[in-house]
Scaffold this motif. Structure first.
Motif, PDB file in Angstrom:
ATOM      1  N   MET A   1      39.838  35.280  47.567  1.00  0.00           N
ATOM      2  CA  MET A   1      40.769  35.639  48.631  1.00  0.00           C
ATOM      3  C   MET A   1      40.335  34.975  49.923  1.00  0.00           C
ATOM      4  O   MET A   1      39.214  35.126  50.372  1.00  0.00           O
ATOM      5  CB  MET A   1      40.798  37.154  48.837  1.00  0.00           C
TER       6      MET A   1
ATOM      7  N   LYS B   1      42.705  45.247  45.653  1.00  0.00           N
ATOM      8  CA  LYS B   1      43.191  44.574  44.452  1.00  0.00           C
ATOM      9  C   LYS B   1      44.607  44.071  44.654  1.00  0.00           C
ATOM     10  O   LYS B   1      45.444  44.750  45.257  1.00  0.00           O
ATOM     11  CB  LYS B   1      43.160  45.529  43.253  1.00  0.00           C
ATOM     12  N   ALA B   2      44.890  42.883  44.127  1.00  0.00           N
ATOM     13  CA  ALA B   2      46.249  42.365  44.157  1.00  0.00           C
ATOM     14  C   ALA B   2      47.109  43.160  43.178  1.00  0.00           C
ATOM     15  O   ALA B   2      46.617  43.682  42.175  1.00  0.00           O
ATOM     16  CB  ALA B   2      46.263  40.887  43.793  1.00  0.00           C
TER      17      ALA B   2
ATOM     18  N   GLU C   1      51.712  40.959  43.978  1.00  0.00           N
ATOM     19  CA  GLU C   1      51.712  41.390  45.372  1.00  0.00           C
ATOM     20  C   GLU C   1      50.341  41.128  45.985  1.00  0.00           C
ATOM     21  O   GLU C   1      49.323  41.231  45.331  1.00  0.00           O
ATOM     22  CB  GLU C   1      52.028  42.889  45.480  1.00  0.00           C
ATOM     23  N   PRO C   2      50.307  40.778  47.281  1.00  0.00           N
ATOM     24  CA  PRO C   2      49.013  40.496  47.926  1.00  0.00           C
ATOM     25  C   PRO C   2      48.187  41.760  48.081  1.00  0.00           C
ATOM     26  O   PRO C   2      48.700  42.884  47.976  1.00  0.00           O
ATOM     27  CB  PRO C   2      49.432  39.940  49.296  1.00  0.00           C
ATOM     28  N   VAL C   3      46.900  41.589  48.326  1.00  0.00           N
ATOM     29  CA  VAL C   3      46.033  42.734  48.571  1.00  0.00           C
ATOM     30  C   VAL C   3      46.487  43.449  49.831  1.00  0.00           C
ATOM     31  O   VAL C   3      47.016  42.841  50.758  1.00  0.00           O
ATOM     32  CB  VAL C   3      44.554  42.304  48.717  1.00  0.00           C
ATOM     33  N   GLN C   4      46.279  44.753  49.866  1.00  0.00           N
ATOM     34  CA  GLN C   4      46.680  45.543  51.027  1.00  0.00           C
ATOM     35  C   GLN C   4      45.613  45.558  52.118  1.00  0.00           C
ATOM     36  O   GLN C   4      45.909  45.800  53.283  1.00  0.00           O
ATOM     37  CB  GLN C   4      46.985  46.980  50.587  1.00  0.00           C
TER      38      GLN C   4
END
Length: 364
Positions: free
Chosen positions: A1, A94-95, A100-103
């Protein structure tokens, strides 16, 4: 990331963990946000306990119905409390399954150390080339700076290969957070000579010297316990058993010395008057050894940035843990660890040729 520098750094905070929970974590979060305009927080916990944060800018509450207590066994945290604030906070790294992208870019918790490491390892997994995660933290030294030490308790037994990996991960941490691009690395031993120590330490020394000769580490050599506080090297590597004993002994010594000073200045009227005269010096001394300044241990080797705050931390200490996590994410610590470990282990495998150990060959 990879975190673009223009992107706000978002931290997931386990607001329920530790000895004090929201009574400490929320004031710390508020103070942190005031000092870091480029940060955002995900406040994870029971919504009814986080009402004080309603309306805060750059914040969002992420609900979690359960809490991992400080004395919960690891299996309880892993298998029974699947909606704990600790687990939900780590999940923000976690993705999503659909891409979806990581939060969040990093997670901070003051919860049960064993549970935090176990849950993080299960959810995030380790980076390629890393056999075991390690806990790294800083202690003050005589130079006025800090010495980073790892491992501090994640691994009771460590192989020579593990110690090499700790050195590479720790070097990336110091480079990212302290801004020292080629930090010096010392291997904790019972003497400076290469012939001293257990067989594991001797083997680790050989691996570290080879990595140093290849330019992948700035290896200083063996160091002893007193070198940690002299500031002989920027980083000191040891197994988790030795590191944890060192840390707890140091904390006990600092507490004892502080109590001794209080007792001596409180013996009679004269010593109390002397204490008033010495107050500026005493305040300066207290600041230099204040453990709250060094709060926030990194769980290195995972596929996500997780930072552990001391369970008994007050708001000042927890705020410092948030700041360390923020700096690590902003300076792309994950990318640095990955790049260094891959380069080091690939070079080691190349040098070993067909005789490379399975662990090295797999990492390469």
């Amino acid at each position: 990331m990879t975190v673009p520098l223009s992107e706000p750094i978002r931290l997931a905070v386990d607001c329920m963990g530790g000895d004090h929970g929201p009574s400490v974590t929320l004031p710390a979060c508020r103070a942190f946000l005031e000092k870091h305009p480029g940060a955002e927080l995900l406040l994870v916990g029971q919504p009814e306990a986080l009402t004080a944060a309603a309306g805060w800018s750059r914040c969002r509450v992420v609900p979690a119905s359960e809490v991992v207590t400080m004395d919960d066994p690891i299996d309880v945290a892993l298998r029974r409390k699947r909606d704990s604030s600790m687990r939900v906070a780590i999940q923000q790294l976690k993705a999503g399954r659909d891409g979806e992208p990581v939060q969040a870019h990093a997670c901070v918790s003051a919860g049960n150390t064993g549970a935090l490491m176990a849950v993080a390892k299960v959810l995030l997994k380790t980076l390629e080339g890393i056999d075991r995660p390690a806990i790294a933290a800083v202690v003050p030294n005589a130079t006025g700076r800090f010495t980073t030490v790892l491992d501090l308790g994640a691994n009771v037994d460590s192989s020579a290969q593990n110690l090499l990996q700790f050195a590479v991960m720790g070097s990336a941490l110091v480079a990212a957070v302290e801004g020292i691009e080629e930090p010096s690395v010392g291997l904790l031993n019972i003497g400076e000579e290469a012939i001293k120590g257990s067989e594991v330490i001797k083997q680790a020394g050989e691996l570290l010297r080879a990595a140093g000769s290849a330019g992948h580490l700035n290896f200083f050599g063996n160091v002893e316990g007193n070198d940690i506080y002299k500031g002989t090297t920027d980083l000191v590597v040891c197994d988790g058993f030795v590191g944890n004993v060192m840390l707890k002994t140091s904390e006990g010594l600092a507490t004892m010395m502080g109590n001794f000073i209080k007792e001596e200045f409180g013996r009679n009227l004269l010593t109390k008057l002397l204490a008033v005269l010495a107050l500026p010096v005493l305040k300066a001394f207290k600041h230099r050894v204040d453990h709250r300044r060094f709060n926030g241990a990194a769980l290195l080797g995972l596929r996500g940035l997780v930072f552990k705050s001391h369970g008994a931390a007050d708001a000042v200490a927890f705020e410092n843990a948030l700041a360390r996590a923020y700096d690590a994410a902003r300076n792309r610590l994950l990318d640095r660890v990955h790049d260094r470990i891959v380069a080091t282990l690939q070079a080691q495998a190349s040098d070993a040729g067909d005789n490379a150990t399975p662990a090295v060959a797999q990492a390469a």
